[in-house]
Design an enzyme around this catalytic site. Sequence first.
Site, PDB file in Angstrom:
ATOM      1  N   ASP A 156      -7.122   0.881   1.568  1.00  0.00           N
ATOM      2  CA  ASP A 156      -6.285  -0.292   1.333  1.00  0.00           C
ATOM      3  C   ASP A 156      -6.445  -0.658  -0.142  1.00  0.00           C
ATOM      4  O   ASP A 156      -7.562  -0.947  -0.594  1.00  0.00           O
ATOM      5  CB  ASP A 156      -6.775  -1.430   2.250  1.00  0.00           C
ATOM      6  N   THR A 178      11.294  -1.161  -8.883  1.00  0.00           N
ATOM      7  CA  THR A 178      12.631  -1.354  -8.320  1.00  0.00           C
ATOM      8  C   THR A 178      13.557  -2.050  -9.315  1.00  0.00           C
ATOM      9  O   THR A 178      13.090  -2.779 -10.195  1.00  0.00           O
ATOM     10  CB  THR A 178      12.502  -2.224  -7.046  1.00  0.00           C
ATOM     11  N   ASP A 179      14.861  -1.849  -9.132  1.00  0.00           N
ATOM     12  CA  ASP A 179      15.832  -2.576  -9.967  1.00  0.00           C
ATOM     13  C   ASP A 179      15.920  -4.047  -9.564  1.00  0.00           C
ATOM     14  O   ASP A 179      16.526  -4.846 -10.272  1.00  0.00           O
ATOM     15  CB  ASP A 179      17.215  -1.917  -9.900  1.00  0.00           C
ATOM     16  N   GLU A 180      15.323  -4.410  -8.423  1.00  0.00           N
ATOM     17  CA  GLU A 180      15.437  -5.802  -7.949  1.00  0.00           C
ATOM     18  C   GLU A 180      14.713  -6.774  -8.875  1.00  0.00           C
ATOM     19  O   GLU A 180      14.958  -7.979  -8.815  1.00  0.00           O
ATOM     20  CB  GLU A 180      14.935  -5.913  -6.509  1.00  0.00           C
ATOM     21  N   TYR A 211       9.538 -10.458  -2.594  1.00  0.00           N
ATOM     22  CA  TYR A 211       9.315  -9.017  -2.842  1.00  0.00           C
ATOM     23  C   TYR A 211       9.572  -8.688  -4.312  1.00  0.00           C
ATOM     24  O   TYR A 211       8.698  -8.132  -4.987  1.00  0.00           O
ATOM     25  CB  TYR A 211      10.231  -8.169  -1.949  1.00  0.00           C
ATOM     26  N   LYS A 253       6.989  -7.445  -7.300  1.00  0.00           N
ATOM     27  CA  LYS A 253       7.134  -6.174  -8.032  1.00  0.00           C
ATOM     28  C   LYS A 253       7.258  -6.455  -9.537  1.00  0.00           C
ATOM     29  O   LYS A 253       6.688  -5.727 -10.364  1.00  0.00           O
ATOM     30  CB  LYS A 253       8.364  -5.390  -7.537  1.00  0.00           C
ATOM     31  N   HIS A 276      20.011 -14.177  -1.393  1.00  0.00           N
ATOM     32  CA  HIS A 276      20.549 -12.803  -1.299  1.00  0.00           C
ATOM     33  C   HIS A 276      21.210 -12.379  -2.615  1.00  0.00           C
ATOM     34  O   HIS A 276      22.235 -12.941  -3.007  1.00  0.00           O
ATOM     35  CB  HIS A 276      21.575 -12.777  -0.161  1.00  0.00           C
TER      36      HIS A 276
HETATM   37  P1  NAD Z   1       7.508   1.874   2.471  1.00  0.00           P
HETATM   38  O1  NAD Z   1       7.376   0.450   2.917  1.00  0.00           O
HETATM   39  O2  NAD Z   1       8.304   2.822   3.291  1.00  0.00           O
HETATM   40  O3  NAD Z   1       6.050   2.521   2.311  1.00  0.00           O
HETATM   41  C1  NAD Z   1       5.008   1.833   1.692  1.00  0.00           C
HETATM   42  C2  NAD Z   1       3.728   2.603   1.906  1.00  0.00           C
HETATM   43  O4  NAD Z   1       2.669   1.894   1.245  1.00  0.00           O
HETATM   44  C3  NAD Z   1       3.331   2.746   3.372  1.00  0.00           C
HETATM   45  O5  NAD Z   1       2.885   4.057   3.647  1.00  0.00           O
HETATM   46  C4  NAD Z   1       2.193   1.739   3.527  1.00  0.00           C
HETATM   47  O6  NAD Z   1       1.232   2.111   4.526  1.00  0.00           O
HETATM   48  C5  NAD Z   1       1.586   1.767   2.137  1.00  0.00           C
HETATM   49  N1  NAD Z   1       0.868   0.522   1.858  1.00  0.00           N
HETATM   50  C6  NAD Z   1       1.328  -0.754   2.024  1.00  0.00           C
HETATM   51  N2  NAD Z   1       0.355  -1.630   1.717  1.00  0.00           N
HETATM   52  C7  NAD Z   1      -0.723  -0.907   1.307  1.00  0.00           C
HETATM   53  C8  NAD Z   1      -2.028  -1.239   0.876  1.00  0.00           C
HETATM   54  N3  NAD Z   1      -2.429  -2.520   0.772  1.00  0.00           N
HETATM   55  N4  NAD Z   1      -2.873  -0.229   0.529  1.00  0.00           N
HETATM   56  C9  NAD Z   1      -2.487   1.055   0.617  1.00  0.00           C
HETATM   57  N5  NAD Z   1      -1.279   1.439   1.066  1.00  0.00           N
HETATM   58  C10 NAD Z   1      -0.396   0.460   1.403  1.00  0.00           C
HETATM   59  O7  NAD Z   1       8.060   1.774   0.977  1.00  0.00           O
HETATM   60  P2  NAD Z   1       9.022   2.786   0.189  1.00  0.00           P
HETATM   61  O8  NAD Z   1      10.428   2.430   0.491  1.00  0.00           O
HETATM   62  O9  NAD Z   1       8.545   4.176   0.382  1.00  0.00           O
HETATM   63  O10 NAD Z   1       8.751   2.315  -1.310  1.00  0.00           O
HETATM   64  C11 NAD Z   1       7.731   2.947  -2.102  1.00  0.00           C
HETATM   65  C12 NAD Z   1       7.723   2.319  -3.479  1.00  0.00           C
HETATM   66  O11 NAD Z   1       8.999   2.471  -4.098  1.00  0.00           O
HETATM   67  C13 NAD Z   1       7.451   0.810  -3.468  1.00  0.00           C
HETATM   68  O12 NAD Z   1       6.610   0.502  -4.543  1.00  0.00           O
HETATM   69  C14 NAD Z   1       8.821   0.173  -3.650  1.00  0.00           C
HETATM   70  O13 NAD Z   1       8.722  -1.072  -4.301  1.00  0.00           O
HETATM   71  C15 NAD Z   1       9.487   1.213  -4.535  1.00  0.00           C
HETATM   72  N6  NAD Z   1      10.951   1.281  -4.438  1.00  0.00           N
HETATM   73  C16 NAD Z   1      11.542   1.392  -3.208  1.00  0.00           C
HETATM   74  C17 NAD Z   1      12.926   1.500  -3.137  1.00  0.00           C
HETATM   75  C18 NAD Z   1      13.632   1.650  -1.803  1.00  0.00           C
HETATM   76  O14 NAD Z   1      14.859   1.598  -1.753  1.00  0.00           O
HETATM   77  N7  NAD Z   1      12.923   1.885  -0.707  1.00  0.00           N
HETATM   78  C19 NAD Z   1      13.704   1.483  -4.303  1.00  0.00           C
HETATM   79  C20 NAD Z   1      13.042   1.359  -5.544  1.00  0.00           C
HETATM   80  C21 NAD Z   1      11.669   1.271  -5.602  1.00  0.00           C
HETATM   81  P1  TYD Z   2      17.837  -3.624   2.539  1.00  0.00           P
HETATM   82  O1  TYD Z   2      17.981  -2.250   3.139  1.00  0.00           O
HETATM   83  O2  TYD Z   2      16.914  -4.594   3.169  1.00  0.00           O
HETATM   84  O3  TYD Z   2      17.498  -3.413   1.002  1.00  0.00           O
HETATM   85  P2  TYD Z   2      17.426  -4.505  -0.220  1.00  0.00           P
HETATM   86  O4  TYD Z   2      17.453  -5.862   0.345  1.00  0.00           O
HETATM   87  O5  TYD Z   2      16.125  -4.180  -0.845  1.00  0.00           O
HETATM   88  O6  TYD Z   2      18.599  -4.201  -1.096  1.00  0.00           O
HETATM   89  O7  TYD Z   2      19.272  -4.296   2.516  1.00  0.00           O
HETATM   90  C1  TYD Z   2      20.375  -3.692   1.837  1.00  0.00           C
HETATM   91  C2  TYD Z   2      21.550  -4.648   1.924  1.00  0.00           C
HETATM   92  O8  TYD Z   2      21.955  -4.766   3.294  1.00  0.00           O
HETATM   93  C3  TYD Z   2      21.205  -6.065   1.477  1.00  0.00           C
HETATM   94  O9  TYD Z   2      22.343  -6.614   0.812  1.00  0.00           O
HETATM   95  C4  TYD Z   2      20.960  -6.826   2.775  1.00  0.00           C
HETATM   96  C5  TYD Z   2      21.886  -6.122   3.750  1.00  0.00           C
HETATM   97  N1  TYD Z   2      21.447  -6.075   5.162  1.00  0.00           N
HETATM   98  C6  TYD Z   2      22.320  -6.485   6.196  1.00  0.00           C
HETATM   99  O10 TYD Z   2      23.461  -6.911   5.932  1.00  0.00           O
HETATM  100  N2  TYD Z   2      21.897  -6.396   7.475  1.00  0.00           N
HETATM  101  C7  TYD Z   2      20.655  -5.939   7.810  1.00  0.00           C
HETATM  102  O11 TYD Z   2      20.310  -5.910   9.020  1.00  0.00           O
HETATM  103  C8  TYD Z   2      19.767  -5.517   6.766  1.00  0.00           C
HETATM  104  C9  TYD Z   2      18.393  -5.008   7.068  1.00  0.00           C
HETATM  105  C10 TYD Z   2      20.217  -5.596   5.446  1.00  0.00           C
END
Ligand code: NAD
Ligand code: TYD
Length: 353
Positions: free
Chosen positions: A59, A130-132, A155, A159, A289
Site C-alpha cells: 500500500d 490525467t487531463d482532468e 479526484y 491528482k 461535472h
Molecule cells: P484503476 O483504478 O483501474 O487502478 C488503480 C490501481 O492502483 C489498482 O490496481 C489499485 O489496487 C491500485 N491502488 C489504489 N490505491 C493504492 C494504494 N494505496 N497503494 C497501492 N496501490 C493502490 O486506475 P487506472 O484507470 O488504471 O488509472 C491508472 C493511473 O492512470 C491513475 O494514476 C490515473 O489517475 C491515471 N489516468 C487514468 C485515466 C483513465 O481514463 N482511466 C486517464 C488518465 C490518467
Molecule cells: P467516467 O468514465 O467516470 O470518466 P471521467 O469522469 O473521469 O471523465 O465518465 C465519463 C463521462 O461519462 C463523464 O462525463 C460522466 C459520464 N457518465 C455517465 O453519464 N453515466 C455513468 O454512469 C458514468 C459512470 C459516467
Amino acid sequence: MNVLVTGGAGFIGANFLRLLVPRHAEHRFVNIDALTYAANPKSLAPIEDAPNYAFERVDITDADAVTAAFAKHEPDMVVHFAAESHVDRSILGPKQFLRTNFEGTFNLLEACRGLWGENTEGKLFHHVSTDEVYGSLGAEGFFYETTAYDPSSPYSASKAASDHLVRAWHRTYGLPVKITNCSNNYGPLQFPEKLIPLMILNAHEKKPLPIYGEGLNVRDWLYVTDHCEAIWKVVLEGKVGETYNIGGHNEKTNIEVVDALCRLVAEETGGDAEALLALKKFVKDRPGHDMRYAIDASKIEKDLGWTPKETFETGMRKTVRWYLDNDGWVQDVRSGDYKKWIEANYGDRGGEK
Ligand code: NAD
Ligand code: TYD
C-alpha cells in the site's frame, strides 16, 4: 534495468505490464499494488510466471512498506500508476483519494530520493496523470502542457496536487521526473464503474443505461494500449523535467458514446439495436461535472513521433468484443463491493432527471 510499476493490477497498469514484460526480457518489472477493489490479479495471468516479472502487495500510503520494497528491488525507474481513479467515488468519499494520490505519491518520491541520493544518473520517476487537472473547457479550445491547473473534483484536485509534488521534487531536490497527462482511456480490463464498460455490460444485460444530466459532456477517448505506448516512449525518449499531454483526437459527447456502444453490442451479439438504445435513462447530474476535455497532443507527436494506432471505431469494437468474451473476469470484479458501489452511486439518482 529494474522498473518498479505501482498500481499494475489496475486497468492501465495491467495493460502496460502485459505489453512490456514480454517485449523487454532485458528489464526486470516489479509491480507493487495494494489490490484495492479496482484491481484484479487475474488481469496479470498472462505474465505472472514471466522470469522478468514479480508482484508484491504494497500500500503506497504505508511509507515503511514502500521504503522496504525499494530497498529490496532497487528500482532504477518508477512508473507510477497507483491511484484512486474514479470521480464519482471521490465525490462520495474524498479522503482515500488524498491519502493514495497525494500522500502515496509523496511516499514514492521520498523513497526515490532515499534510494538514489545524489546518484540520479539514468534514474527516473515517471508520473502518470490525467487531463482532468486542467479543469473544464467550453465548446472551443484544447488543453496544452502550459494550461493552468483548475481541477473540479476531489479526484482531479488530488491528482493536480500530486503533479505539483512531482515538479517540486524535481526543482528542489533535482529528482529526475517526467509527467504525462492523458485523456480518458478505454479498453480491456477497465473496472465496470467507468462509462464505457458499465454501458457495454448494462446494454448486454438489458439494464438501464444511466446518462448524467443531458449527456452532452465531451470526453476525448484514447485506447488504453495507445496510452501505454505513449508512456513508454516518454520514459525512453522524453526530456527529464518535462510534461507531455497524451490524447486521442476522439472527442465525443457521452450520448454519442452510448449510442455507438448500443449499436456495437447489438451487432456483435445479433441483438436489436433499437431495443438497446431504448435503455438510455437520463439521471441526476454529477456535481461539478466538467463539460468538455480535449487534448492538444502536438508536443508528443512532434517531439517523440507518437500517434495513436486505434481509431474510435476499431478500439470500441475491440473493447466490446473483449467484455463479451471475458465473462469470467467481469464476474470476478463484480464482488460484493461492486454491488455496494452501484447502490451507493445510482441508488439516489432516481429515475428520470
Ligand atoms: P484503476 O483504478 O483501474 O487502478 C488503480 C490501481 O492502483 C489498482 O490496481 C489499485 O489496487 C491500485 N491502488 C489504489 N490505491 C493504492 C494504494 N494505496 N497503494 C497501492 N496501490 C493502490 O486506475 P487506472 O484507470 O488504471 O488509472 C491508472 C493511473 O492512470 C491513475 O494514476 C490515473 O489517475 C491515471 N489516468 C487514468 C485515466 C483513465 O481514463 N482511466 C486517464 C488518465 C490518467
Ligand atoms: P467516467 O468514465 O467516470 O470518466 P471521467 O469522469 O473521469 O471523465 O465518465 C465519463 C463521462 O461519462 C463523464 O462525463 C460522466 C459520464 N457518465 C455517465 O453519464 N453515466 C455513468 O454512469 C458514468 C459512470 C459516467
